[in-house]
Design a protein around this motif. Structure first.
Motif, mmCIF file in Angstrom:
data_model
loop_
_atom_site.group_PDB
_atom_site.id
_atom_site.type_symbol
_atom_site.label_atom_id
_atom_site.label_comp_id
_atom_site.label_asym_id
_atom_site.label_seq_id
_atom_site.Cartn_x
_atom_site.Cartn_y
_atom_site.Cartn_z
ATOM 1 N N HIS A 47 -8.684 -1.317 5.504
ATOM 2 C CA HIS A 47 -8.598 -0.818 4.132
ATOM 3 C C HIS A 47 -7.246 -1.108 3.492
ATOM 4 N N GLY A 48 -6.405 -1.871 4.165
ATOM 5 C CA GLY A 48 -5.081 -2.221 3.654
ATOM 6 C C GLY A 48 -4.051 -1.193 4.087
ATOM 7 N N LEU A 49 -2.861 -1.658 4.412
ATOM 8 C CA LEU A 49 -1.826 -0.755 4.919
ATOM 9 C C LEU A 49 -1.395 0.290 3.896
ATOM 10 N N THR A 50 -1.645 0.024 2.623
ATOM 11 C CA THR A 50 -1.361 1.029 1.591
ATOM 12 C C THR A 50 -2.655 1.686 1.122
ATOM 13 N N LEU A 51 -3.739 1.433 1.841
ATOM 14 C CA LEU A 51 -5.070 1.991 1.572
ATOM 15 C C LEU A 51 -5.626 1.603 0.206
ATOM 16 N N GLN A 52 -5.145 0.485 -0.343
ATOM 17 C CA GLN A 52 -5.638 0.014 -1.641
ATOM 18 C C GLN A 52 -6.848 -0.904 -1.506
#
Length: 120
Positions: A47-52
């Motif tokens: 889900h992306g390291l920044t959850l974006q």
């Protein structure tokens, strides 16, 4: 094109299954810090390291609000068939799953200061 995603999902599920004895905390519940690390590392890998968003959709508060805590909880617990989202029911307690769902809604896993602000 779908074959690599299925292979990756299968490999991820196998890795999770093999690691399950090591993921559980001694008391069968995870601390807030352990859950935060799990979300940032394990969920962040798709889900992306920044959850974006990445392979999986954004886990930021705004899109999560449309689902609600119960739907998020069920997705975490049971995964999503025909996607790379594995079930976590065998690795996490119901309390852990609910805490993660609530944390995603509040933005608790986005930054160190638990900001609910959306980043550009």
């Amino acid at each position: 094109m779908r074959k690599p995603v299925i292979v990756i999902a299968g490999a991820l599920a196998l890795l999770i299954a093999c690691a399950s004895p090591f993921v559980r905390a001694v008391d069968d519940n995870h601390s807030a810090a352990q859950l935060r690390n799990l979300v940032r590392q394990d969920c962040g890998s798709c889900h992306g390291l920044t959850l974006q968003g990445g392979l999986g959709p954004s886990l930021r508060p705004q899109p999560m609000q449309a689902l609600g805590v119960d739907a998020i909880r069920l997705i975490i617990a049971d995964g999503k068939p025909d996607t790379a989202m594995p079930p976590w029911r065998d690795l996490l307690t119901e309390q852990d799953i609910r805490q993660i769902a609530q944390g995603l809604l509040s933005g608790a896993y986005i930054s160190d200061n638990h900001s609910t602000q959306e980043s550009p």
